[in-house]
Each structure stands twice: as structure tokens, then as C-alpha cells.
Enzyme design. Structure first.
Site, PDB file in Angstrom:
ATOM      1  N   ARG A 116       0.836  -1.206   0.000  1.00  9.39           N
ATOM      2  CA  ARG A 116       0.000   0.000   0.000  1.00  9.39           C
ATOM      3  C   ARG A 116       0.874   1.261   0.000  1.00  9.39           C
ATOM      4  O   ARG A 116       0.367   2.369  -0.052  1.00  9.39           O
ATOM      5  CB  ARG A 116      -0.909   0.030   1.244  1.00  9.39           C
ATOM      6  CG  ARG A 116      -1.756  -1.202   1.475  1.00  9.39           C
ATOM      7  CD  ARG A 116      -2.813  -1.413   0.430  1.00  9.39           C
ATOM      8  NE  ARG A 116      -3.698  -0.268   0.297  1.00  9.39           N
ATOM      9  CZ  ARG A 116      -4.443  -0.006  -0.771  1.00  9.39           C
ATOM     10  NH1 ARG A 116      -4.378  -0.801  -1.814  1.00  9.39           N
ATOM     11  NH2 ARG A 116      -5.218   1.041  -0.796  1.00  9.39           N
TER      12      ARG A 116
ATOM     13  N   LYS B 276      15.072  -6.448   4.617  1.00  5.65           N
ATOM     14  CA  LYS B 276      15.414  -5.512   5.698  1.00  5.65           C
ATOM     15  C   LYS B 276      16.792  -5.766   6.317  1.00  5.65           C
ATOM     16  O   LYS B 276      17.431  -4.840   6.808  1.00  5.65           O
ATOM     17  CB  LYS B 276      14.331  -5.521   6.780  1.00  5.65           C
ATOM     18  CG  LYS B 276      13.019  -4.902   6.294  1.00  5.65           C
ATOM     19  CD  LYS B 276      11.994  -4.828   7.400  1.00  5.65           C
ATOM     20  CE  LYS B 276      10.677  -4.290   6.875  1.00  5.65           C
ATOM     21  NZ  LYS B 276       9.694  -4.075   7.951  1.00  5.65           N
TER      22      LYS B 276
ATOM     23  N   ASP C 233      10.249   1.375  11.768  1.00  6.53           N
ATOM     24  CA  ASP C 233       9.226   0.412  12.206  1.00  6.53           C
ATOM     25  C   ASP C 233       8.991   0.498  13.715  1.00  6.53           C
ATOM     26  O   ASP C 233       7.856   0.401  14.185  1.00  6.53           O
ATOM     27  CB  ASP C 233       9.647  -1.023  11.869  1.00  6.53           C
ATOM     28  CG  ASP C 233       9.503  -1.345  10.387  1.00  6.53           C
ATOM     29  OD1 ASP C 233       8.643  -0.764   9.724  1.00  6.53           O
ATOM     30  OD2 ASP C 233      10.268  -2.204   9.911  1.00  6.53           O
TER      31      ASP C 233
END
Ligand code: ATR
Length: 263
Positions: free
Chosen positions: A15, A67, A103
Site C-alpha cells: 500500500r 530488511k 518500524d
């Protein structure tokens, strides 16, 4: 014309392009800046990233499974990224690649209140769990970690802190966070996780990092019990807002981002 992107494998479901493009437009930067999705396989990741500064990219978001690799190739790491062992945000400054992790802070900002002094249960021991455990410990929560493969939660706690738990007592926690992938493929969370659909209590905060179009079965049950719920979209919005602020130095328009991410 600075470019931005999210790098993932796969990345089609992300998204972030809709959310970040809406944010850039709201900030009046839509004609200058762009944000795209780039699918890149793990063995091509480093070469792809190293080419980006020369292609006009100012930065990138990095998602599963890159990551860890993003952290390894960076020239400079933020303290948060180094301690968590993962980076979700890259900044290209001249020839230098900086790695950051939004995060952890994004997760904290999604919570309705401070977790200080609260007893928290984290489900999972992957990259997402590491950011959550790190953030909760920094804020002074008492963190317990459950994982299907207990050896992984043991390693996580040895490195970051917190206690492993084999059979958590669901009603005893002020905060329960699902960082596992359970629910993503339609699995029944109450079959896969040490939770009971009827075991939530009012006053708890329940976070499910899995995101889709509708509330997950986990959040549906928590909500029915009167618990406060936080979904993965809210965390996506918060971490993305922090990344956007890093690249543009402008305050992120979170309402616009939320609306675009919820589509
Ligand atoms: P991420 O970086 O998104 O956290 P990951 O490192 O692949 O991804 O971790 C996925 C997490 O989901 C792990 O904690 C995994 O448990 P294992 O360590 O036992 O593999 C958890 N997970 C995935 N599917 C699961 C399932 N069906 N039941 C319980 N846990 C599951």
C-alpha cells in the site's frame, strides 16, 4: 525530480505507493517527487540499490525480505537500525547510503498510550518482532515473547532482552502484539497462536501487524471483548510518515496517508 520507491519481493500488494504518492500530492510535492514499487529478488538487491542514487532516487523503503540486506550494505546506520538488526528506510545522500528503522517508532506511535510499566506479549520472532520488542523494552514495558519455534524467541531475547514464554496466560497482558504472518493467508489465528477467541478482556490493547482489507479474525475477537485494537495499516501509516519526514523534512500528512492506505 527526486524519486522514491519501496523495494520488496513480492511488492505488488504494498500500500506504500498509494499512501506515499497521496502524501506527496498533499504536501504540494506531487509534481517534483515520485514514489514507485520496485520488485527485486534477494540476489539482485544490492546491485539494484547501489544503482539507485545515479538514477535520481533520494531514498527508499525496504520491505520483506530485504530488511537485513539493507542494513548490511549501508555506509551509515542509525543506532535504532543497528540494534534491531534491520532497516526499512534508506536515504541516499551523495554517494553515501544511510539506513534507518522507522518500524519501531511507528509501532510505538500507533499505540493508544505509553507501554511504560505494562506487561506485553509479543507473538513471533522474525524481523517485525525484533522492532516491536526493541521498542517496548526501550519504553520500559515488561516484554514476554512467544514463538512457534522457541529457539528463535530464545535467541531474540538473548540479544535484545525480554523473556520467552511457552504458554502465555492471555488475560494477564495489557498489550498483545501479533507480529507473525498468521492470518495473512487466511489461517485461523486461534489454531496457530496460543490465544483463545474468547480470552481477550476489555482494557487490553491488541495489535495485529497483518493487514488486509478487513479486520483480521484476531482483531475482530479482541474488539468484541471490548479491547482496544490497532491494525497493521495504522503501523504502516506511522512508519511511512516517519520515512517521508526523513526524506522530505516536511511533516507527514497522516490523515491523507491513512485514507490512501485504507483505499
Ligand atoms: P517478519 O520479518 O515479517 O517477522 P519472518 O522472519 O519470516 O518475517 O517471521 C515470521 C514469523 O511468523 C515467525 O515468528 C514465524 O514463526 P517460526 O519462527 O516458528 O517460523 C511466524 N509464523 C509464520 N507462520 C506461522 C504459523 N502458521 N504459526 C505460528 N507462527 C507462524
Amino acid at each position: 525530480m527526486p524519486r522514491l520507491a519501496v523495494l520488496g519481493f513480492p511488492v505488488g500488494h504494498s500500500r506504500s505507493p498509494a499512501m506515499q504518492s497521496a502524501a506527496l500530492a498533499e504536501l504540494g510535492l506531487g509534481e517534483e517527487w515520485s514514489y514507485e514499487a520496485i520488485e527485486v529478488a534477494p540476489d539482485a538487491f544490492e546491485e539494484r540499490v547501489r544503482a539507485m542514487p545515479g538514477e535520481g532516487f533520494a531514498g527508499a523503503n525496504v520491505t520483506v525480505p530485504h530488511k537485513g540486506a539493507a542494513l548490511s550494505l549501508a555506509d551509515e546506520l542509525s543506532e535504532t537500525a543497528r540494534e534491531i538488526g534491520a532497516a526499512n528506510t534508506l536515504v541516499f545522500a551523495g554517494d553515501e547510503i544511510r539506513a534507518e528503522n522507522t518500524d519501531a517508532e511507528g509501532f510505538l506511535r500507533s499505540l493508544p498510550g505509553s507501554p511504560e510499566g505494562k506487561r506485553a506479549l509479543v507473538l513471533g520472532a522474525g524481523g517485525a518482532a525484533r522492532a516491536v520488542v526493541w521498542a517496548l523494552l526501550r519504553e520500559g514495558a515488561a516484554v514476554e515473547v512467544w514463538n512457534r519455534t522457541e529457539l528463535r524467541s530464545q535467541h531474540l531475547c538473548e540479544e535484545l532482552g525480554g523473556q520467552t514464554v511457552g504458554a502465555p496466560e492471555q488475560g494477564a497482558y495489557a498489550l498483545i502484539v501479533n507480529t507473525t504472518a498468521v492470518g495473512l493467508g487466511g489461517e485461523d489465528p486461534f489454531a496457530e497462536l496460543p490465544l483463545d477467541a474468547a480470552g481477550f478482556t476489555a482494557g487490553q490493547t491488541v495489535v495485529d501487524m497483518v493487514y488486509g482489507g478487513e479486520p483480521t479474525a484476531l482483531l475482530h475477537a479482541a474488539d468484541a471483548a471490548g479491547a482496544t485494537t490497532v491494525d497493521g495499516i495504522e503501523i504502516l501509516v506511522q512508519q511511512g510518515g516517519l520515512s517521508l519526514e526523513t526524506w522530505t523534512t516536511r511533516p507527514a500528512p497522516l490523515d491523507t496517508m491513512r485514507a490512501a492506505a485504507r483505499g
